[in-house]
Design an enzyme around this catalytic site. Structure first.
Site, PDB file in Angstrom:
ATOM      1  N   LYS A 117       0.827  -1.215   0.000  1.00 38.56           N
ATOM      2  CA  LYS A 117       0.000   0.000   0.000  1.00 38.56           C
ATOM      3  C   LYS A 117       0.855   1.256   0.000  1.00 38.56           C
ATOM      4  CE  LYS A 117      -4.249  -1.917   0.957  1.00 38.56           C
ATOM      5  NZ  LYS A 117      -5.043  -2.684   1.848  1.00 38.56           N
ATOM      6  N   GLU A 201      -4.228   6.389   7.715  1.00 40.99           N
ATOM      7  CA  GLU A 201      -4.810   7.133   6.612  1.00 40.99           C
ATOM      8  C   GLU A 201      -6.034   7.878   7.127  1.00 40.99           C
ATOM      9  OE1 GLU A 201      -4.674   5.155   2.459  1.00 40.99           O
ATOM     10  OE2 GLU A 201      -6.784   5.166   3.032  1.00 40.99           O
ATOM     11  N   HIS A 236     -15.461  -4.628   5.151  1.00 41.05           N
ATOM     12  CA  HIS A 236     -14.765  -4.633   3.860  1.00 41.05           C
ATOM     13  C   HIS A 236     -15.001  -5.899   3.049  1.00 41.05           C
ATOM     14  CE1 HIS A 236     -12.842  -0.874   5.001  1.00 41.05           C
ATOM     15  NE2 HIS A 236     -12.800  -1.411   6.210  1.00 41.05           N
ATOM     16  N   ARG A 292      -5.426  -8.749 -10.088  1.00 37.83           N
ATOM     17  CA  ARG A 292      -5.980 -10.071 -10.387  1.00 37.83           C
ATOM     18  C   ARG A 292      -7.387  -9.868 -10.916  1.00 37.83           C
ATOM     19  NH1 ARG A 292      -9.502  -9.672  -6.099  1.00 37.83           N
ATOM     20  NH2 ARG A 292      -8.589  -8.835  -4.210  1.00 37.83           N
TER      21      ARG A 292
END
Lengths: 504, 174
Positions: A117, A201, A236, A292
């Protein structure tokens, strides 16, 4: 070169999905399977099948050396990794190539940047793709995370640099929560990815999760296929996705598509990939790129009339994608993930034996599934059983078709996400297209999920009570009869009862 | 036979079912008589029900004889169903005092952490452990208020579904 045989280094629904494109292209398939998966659909649908032994992913689908050896032995030209397992493992991609085989996916170099990330944020900042404000480097410990978070202002996200699929991510609302969240998320990432590095973040308030599908060839062409709206999610884990997004117009689609193409170009991307953005009040920020094919690729296929798996295979052969550019979405597609989980019990995985399976049919129905009657749902693998996709000329037709599909569907033996999806699709927020990534959790807390939406003239609960009583009456009668006259049937009943008990 | 049903949402129903000739049934719900045609489609729990000429495709799953989940048109309804005899036996047993609790693993998995110890006073819904299964870490919570009297597993243990993890005694009187 032309690919004639592909080993699919995966299982379940996605392995079957890849086999279907191979059939369409006249390509033979090689399946691999764990002990638990001997009877699986992906084994039965393949041209060749090889056992890996074991049950857990580490004992089976993650055994990269054995998988490459089987590919060589079977005469495969290429390996498709699907999603999960080895799909984002750069070392595996390199090893496949070193063995003289094609890897159907991106290069290890692109995976390395996008899989980290922090590195991907840096690359995106350099490429001019907008990112969410946050730390430049990994934080050393919970204390540093807290001081950065204090500076940024709460709420913040603590994210594992190697994280993905909802693992290693926590939202923190106050300074007091930082330490516990940091430790569990870091531990989760360490055990799942072998890398516990974390960063902080800024948490974008009420964001939507909107992602752009891209295809890139090795000749430098990158094409985007518009957006998928994936904001109906929890921890998520996505539950319902749709394409196009109700909030994206043609101009925003082009802007986000352009940013996604720039993101892919910045890492010399090849194959299918997804650039995920957070979208809030007309602005969008790069979140991550999934290197992917994704679970929800099917809805893009429906509205863009493209077979993304087939294109991945052709790209690996060296074909170009430029002829696919400039397309526009047509109609609307909605996907519901059918997971073996119990929404009433905090979405805990539900184990058991699939029984009484009844699939929907008719216009606008696509089912990508890996399940079959009497399949055992084990704890070893992901809980996703199948994907239901409804296509319609417009959003409302697609929504009504998905309602119909969920009403026709029945999966016995395990609890599934179908019921909660049925209710969400009838909520005012979904009908209006007015939702964000926090919607599903708020919806579950409000316990509105028992409310019947669109139309339900019948009191179904009363009907259920009548049916339950009639069932008991009949079952009682059958038990007395079957114990004397039909011993085979009572064996089946006994076995089923045992399975049910084990499942709880 | 008369059946007493209670749904998870707390509604109660009284349904009387009487078998007539040729598989026919006479059914009353809360004293109201309805016409009922009820066919077992596949002997695996799928029924074709026509009630007052309204048609329903229903599927039933049994946890045991009294605990049923009825699925109709994508909606699931958990029901407890007692017949007259079972209900009479129940009312004799009566309601007990606050219960001790045995916290069990809901699925096979790996104990990642334990967040409580013997002697700890817990509130209903409090997290006591983290269990990893299907690649996800799931919190294990207690159902009732209570005091931890025994912890039966350690971090790193692999547990089976329904394996007891810890034992709670009723909470101290306050």
């Amino acid at each position: 070169m032309t690919i004639k045989k592909i080993l699919i280094a995966n299982r379940g629904e996605i392995a079957v999905r890849i086999q279907r494109s191979c059939r369409d292209l006249g390509i033979e398939t090689v399946a691999i399977y764990s002990e638990a998966d001997r009877n699986a659909l992906h084994v039965r649908y393949a041209n060749q099948a090889y056992p890996l032994g074991g049950n857990t992913p580490a004992e089976s689908y993650l055994r990269s050396d054995l998988i490459i050896q089987i590919a060589k032995q079977s005469g495969a030209d290429a390996i498709h990794p699907g999603f999960g397992f080895l799909s984002e493992n750069g070392q595996f991609a390199d090893d496949v190539k070193a063995a003289g085989l094609l890897f159907i996916g991106p290069t290890a170099a692109a995976m390395a940047i996008m899989g980290d990330k922090l590195a991907s944020r840096a690359a995106m900042i350099e490429a001019g793709v907008p990112v969410v404000p946050g730390s430049i480097d990994a934080v050393v410990d919970a204390d540093e995370a807290r001081s950065q978070a204090d500076e940024m202002g709460y709420p913040v996200m603590l994210k594992a640099s190697a994280g993905g699929g909802g693992k290693g991510i926590r939202v923190v609302h106050t300074a007091g929560e930082v330490e516990a969240a940091f430790n569990t998320a870091s531990g989760e990432a360490q055990s799942a990815f072998g890398d516990g590095r974390m960063y902080v973040e800024k948490f974008v308030v009420k964001p939507r999760h909107i992602e752009i599908q891209v295809l890139a060839d090795r000749h430098g062409n990158v094409v985007h296929f518009g957006e998928r709206e994936c904001s109906i999610q929890r921890r998520h884990q996505k539950l319902i996705e749709e394409a196009p997004s109700p909030v994206i117009d043609e101009a925003s689609r082009e802007a986000m598509g352009k940013a996604a193409v720039e993101a892919a170009t910045a890492v010399n991307y090849e194959s299918a990939g997804t650039v995920e953005f957070l979208w809030s009040e007309g602005k969008f920020y790069f979140l991550e790129m999934n290197t992917r094919i994704q679970v929800e690729h099917g809805i893009t296929e429906e509205v863009y009339s493209v077979d993304l798996i087939a294109e991945m295979i052709k790209i690996a052969q060296g074909d170009k994608v430029d002829h696919l550019s400039g397309r526009h979405p047509r109609g609307h597609a909605i996907e519901v993930r059918l997971n073996a989980e119990d929404p009433e019990n905090n979405f805990m995985p539900s184990l058991g034996v699939i029984d009484n399976l009844r699939w929907p049919g008719g216009p606008g129905v696509r089912i990508d599934s890996g399940i079959y009657p009497l399949m055992e749902v084990t704890p070893y693998y992901d809980s996703m059983l199948a994907k239901l996709i409804a296509y319609g000329c417009d959003r409302e037709q697609a929504r009504r078709r998905m309602l119909r599909m969920l009403q026709e569907l029945h999966v016995g033996g395990v609890k599934t996400s179908a019921g909660i999806a049925l209710n969400v699709l009838q909520s005012a927020e979904f009908i209006e297209g007015d939702y964000d990534t926090g919607f599903l959790e708020r919806y579950m807390e409000e316990e509105r999920h028992h409310a019947i939406g669109d139309e339900a003239p019948d009191d179904l609960e009363e009907i259920a009570a009548i049916v339950a009583a009639m069932h008991r009456q009949r079952a009682g009668k059958r038990r007395t009869v079957s114990s004397t006259t039909n011993s085979a049937n009572s064996w089946v009943t006994a076995a089923r009862r045992e399975q049910h008990t084990r499942g709880h | 036979m008369k059946y007493f049903l209670e749904s998870k949402s707390g509604r109660t129903f009284e349904v009387e079912v009487n078998e007539l000739a040729d598989e026919a049934m006479s059914v009353t719900i809360d004293g109201r008589e309805i016409s009922a045609d009820f066919i077992d489609v596949d002997r695996r729990g799928q029924y074709a029900a026509v009630l007052d000429w309204c048609s329903f495709a229903a599927s039933i799953e049994e946890a045991d004889e009294q605990h049923l989940t009825v699925n109709i048109a994508g909606e699931s309804f958990e029901m407890t169903a007692y017949d007259e005899r079972e209900r009479a036996a129940q009312s004799v047993a009566g309601q007990g005092a606050p219960k001790a609790e045995l916290i069990k693993a809901s699925m096979p998995g790996l104990i990642i952490s334990l967040s409580t110890e013997v002697g700890a006073v817990l509130q209903a819904g409090e997290s006591v452990a983290v269990l990893e299964a299907m690649k996800m870490q799931n919190e294990v919570c207690c159902q009732n208020d209570g005091v931890v009297v025994e912890v039966l597993v350690a971090v790193g243990d692999n547990v089976e579904a329904n394996q007891p993890l810890m034992r709670l005694a009723p909470p101290p009187e306050s």
